[in-house]
Design a protein around this motif. Structure first.
Motif, short mmCIF file in Angstrom:
data_model
loop_
_atom_site.label_atom_id
_atom_site.label_comp_id
_atom_site.label_asym_id
_atom_site.label_seq_id
_atom_site.Cartn_x
_atom_site.Cartn_y
_atom_site.Cartn_z
N MET A 152 0.86 -1.18 0.00
CA MET A 152 0.00 0.00 0.00
C MET A 152 0.90 1.23 0.00
O MET A 152 1.75 1.38 0.88
N LEU A 153 0.73 2.08 -0.99
CA LEU A 153 1.56 3.29 -1.13
C LEU A 153 0.81 4.48 -0.54
O LEU A 153 -0.34 4.74 -0.91
N VAL A 154 1.45 5.20 0.39
CA VAL A 154 0.82 6.37 1.02
C VAL A 154 1.81 7.53 1.02
O VAL A 154 3.03 7.32 0.96
N PRO A 155 1.33 8.78 1.06
CA PRO A 155 2.24 9.93 1.10
C PRO A 155 3.15 9.88 2.31
O PRO A 155 2.76 9.39 3.38
N GLY A 156 4.35 10.42 2.16
CA GLY A 156 5.31 10.40 3.26
C GLY A 156 4.86 11.18 4.48
O GLY A 156 5.33 10.90 5.60
N ASP A 157 3.95 12.15 4.31
CA ASP A 157 3.48 12.93 5.45
C ASP A 157 2.19 12.36 6.05
O ASP A 157 1.44 13.06 6.71
N PRO B 14 6.09 10.60 11.06
CA PRO B 14 5.33 11.28 12.13
C PRO B 14 5.90 10.96 13.51
O PRO B 14 6.54 9.93 13.73
N ASP B 15 5.66 11.87 14.44
CA ASP B 15 6.08 11.66 15.83
C ASP B 15 5.50 10.35 16.36
O ASP B 15 4.31 10.05 16.13
N LEU C 141 16.68 9.42 6.56
CA LEU C 141 15.65 9.82 7.51
C LEU C 141 15.79 9.05 8.83
O LEU C 141 15.68 9.62 9.92
N ILE C 142 16.04 7.75 8.72
CA ILE C 142 16.25 6.93 9.91
C ILE C 142 17.45 7.46 10.71
O ILE C 142 17.37 7.66 11.93
N VAL C 143 18.55 7.68 10.01
CA VAL C 143 19.77 8.16 10.67
C VAL C 143 19.52 9.50 11.35
O VAL C 143 19.85 9.70 12.52
N HIS C 144 18.91 10.43 10.61
CA HIS C 144 18.71 11.79 11.11
C HIS C 144 17.75 11.83 12.30
O HIS C 144 18.04 12.47 13.32
N GLN C 145 16.62 11.13 12.19
CA GLN C 145 15.60 11.23 13.23
C GLN C 145 15.93 10.42 14.48
O GLN C 145 15.37 10.66 15.55
#
Length: 548
Positions: A50-55, A87-88, A110-114
């Motif tokens: 299932m493809l969903v927007p990143g936000d 998301p948080d 994103l994984i590394v940064h967050q």
């Protein structure tokens, strides 16, 4: 006539009905041109994605009840203000539910940064294209068969320079950058390269290992399920008395879309084939004959060549041409809808299109229209080329599929082989194969003749089914030549033939010199206004398949 239904609510209802019966992988889309390829490679393993927007919100993620989550690539930089994030509470939720997470390219960054690591702009300008990678330690992420050096497809200008606590580097590129990381305890993994792209030589093996050995997925989803899902969406979207117009081009996409919708709606479907003056040699006659003899669909042919060419006159910019063509098509369908309104007593408000996902990816709707993170490659006439005041509600049952998946769907629907095996032909037709003004001189006539010679030669040599797409392009230059011992100053055409599995990436077809000599000679002898033929040997990327 039934009350209008919300297409968004109809789609979500159909999704929930299907997803409730299958273990689902959720792909968060951060705008990569390859994002749908991730979903596609998953489908290849008979696993539902299932493809969903990143936000997407965390609540929406929870509602999907995913068994696995993949974070896609994208064109942004995680260290810049406003860059998309998960998301948080995302990682805490995944750990609580024991959901494996795989970040790809931007997703890994994103994984590394967050999680407390550091990502910087690559000091050497980044890594692009096919490059060697070496697995530097035994890992969970790579199977025994892939624990060695391999060529992978890179496309990044940033790189991870410091990992979060507990993460390990498991692979590096030839230049020394970090290209694979893992934290097996938290079941979080990252790949800086794109395993979903065929140019990553063991990317498929790595994804399969992640899906089945790490995530524990089962391959219980097939194209038959896609057919059932799309038919259910149409039933939910279209009321029991509504009539529907279908834009039928004669290509495999619109033909399969029409056949699918016809199976649901029967005689409430009204197909329209538009001769827009931009078709190939005798295309209109050939297509209508096939419709009548084999498909038995209700088709009305409309001659719109004069209006279309008048609308294109003076346009040279590819985007302007595509948008003009999209607008004219809609005008034709609107006129046809008014005609049907007189017969039916109400105006059809639905339009069926054979839109594919590569069209959507390259057109990339602007912010506020469903996707905020991608870059537009080109506006396809049936996506980005549509007018903002569109009077129809769209039905696009193939919108999330690739060409080969559409062909599989067509076979399930009983579409004749001669339609299934046809090379793709762009909706804007020859307008995007003439560089410059389409209406000047006899450019369309010249291109039709050249294209007919080229395609017939490919068929004569038994190469048609080995090639994904082949066509000629009219170039805006003239060349000095000698024909019949006389100086000529004539047109130049380019030939293009590519191989591909899905249209997202493509390689130029390596014709034998004898064939190129044969077809070049035949074109120059048959089409007297052409005295030079060139062959395009560029892959996608960096080019697209079509020139415009």
């Amino acid at each position: 006539m039934s009350e209008p239904r919300s297409p968004k609510r109809a789609k979500m209802a159909a999704e929930e009905a299907v997803f409730s019966h299958h273990a689902t992988i959720l792909v968060l889309d951060y705008g990569s041109q390859y994002t749908q390829l991730i979903a596609r490679r998953i489908r290849d393993q008979n696993v539902l994605s299932m493809l969903v927007p990143g936000d997407v919100t965390l609540d929406r993620i929870k509602a999907a009840n995913p068994k696995t989550i993949i974070l896609s690539g994208g064109p942004n930089s995680v260290h810049l203000e406003g860059a998309p994030r998960v998301p948080d509470g995302f990682f805490e939720y995944c750990e609580e539910k024991d959901i494996p997470v795989l970040g790809i390219c931007y997703g890994m960054q994103l994984i590394v940064h967050q999680l407390g690591g550091e990502v910087k702009v690559a000091t050497d300008g980044g890594e692009y294209g096919r490059m060697p990678m070496t697995v530097v330690r035994e890992s969970t992420l790579f199977s025994t068969e892939t624990q060695d050096s391999q060529a992978v497809w890179m496309s990044h200008g940033d790189e991870a320079v410091k990992l979060p606590e507990g993460f390990s580097v498991v692979a590096r590129s030839e230049q020394g950058s970090i290209v694979a990381i893992e934290h097996p305890g938290r079941r979080i993994f990252g790949l800086q390269y794109h395993p979903e792209v065929v140019h990553s030589e063991r990317g498929g093996e790595t994804l399969r290992h992640f899906l089945f050995d790490i995530a524990g997925m089962t391959g219980d989803w097939k194209m038959e399920d896609v057919l059932k899902e799309e038919m259910e969406k149409i039933r939910l979207q279209v009321g029991p008395t509504d009539h529907v117009i279908c834009a039928l081009s004669g290509g495999v996409d619109s033909t399969v879309a029409a056949t699918l919708v016809h199976r649901v709606l029967g005689d409430r479907l009204h197909c329209v084939f538009v001769d827009n003056g931009l078709l190939r040699y005798k295309e209109a006659e050939r297509v209508m004959d096939t419709f009548n003899e084999h498909l038995h669909l209700p088709v009305t042919k409309i001659d719109d060549a004069d209006r279309m060419l008048a609308r294109l006159k003076g346009l040279t910019d590819p985007e302007a041409k595509r948008k003009a063509i999209g607008a004219e098509f809609i005008d034709v369908f609107s006129d046809f809808a008014h005609t049907l309104e007189k017969e039916l007593g109400h105006k059809p408000r639905f339009l069926v299109q054979g839109t594919l996902y590569p069209d959507v990816i390259e057109s990339c709707p602007p912010p506020g229209k469903g996707q905020k993170h991608s870059h537009t490659i080109k506006s396809h006439h049936n996506v980005g080329g549509l007018p903002e005041d569109l009077q129809f509600e769209l039905i696009e049952p193939l919108r999330e599929l690739f060409k080969d998946e559409v062909r599989t769907l067509g076979r399930l629907l009983g579409v004749p082989t001669q339609f299934i095996s046809r090379h793709p032909f762009p909706g804007p037709g020859l307008a995007v194969r003439i560089i410059g003004d389409v209406t000047e001189g006899n450019h369309l006539s010249v291109l039709r003749d050249v294209d007919e010679v080229f395609i017939n030669a490919i068929k004569e040599w038994g190469l048609y089914d080995k090639i994904w797409q082949a066509f000629a392009v009219f170039l805006p230059v003239r060349s000095v030549g000698v024909q019949g011992d006389q100086r000529t100053h004539s047109h130049v055409v380019a030939l293009r033939a590519v191989t591909s599995s899905d249209g997202m990436t493509a390689d130029w077809y390596p014709f034998q010199p004898d064939f190129l000599r044969y077809v070049s000679t035949k074109i120059c002898n048959t089409v007297r206004s052409v005295n030079r033929v060139v062959y395009d040997i560029t892959s996608k990327p960096p080019s697209t398949i079509e020139w415009e």
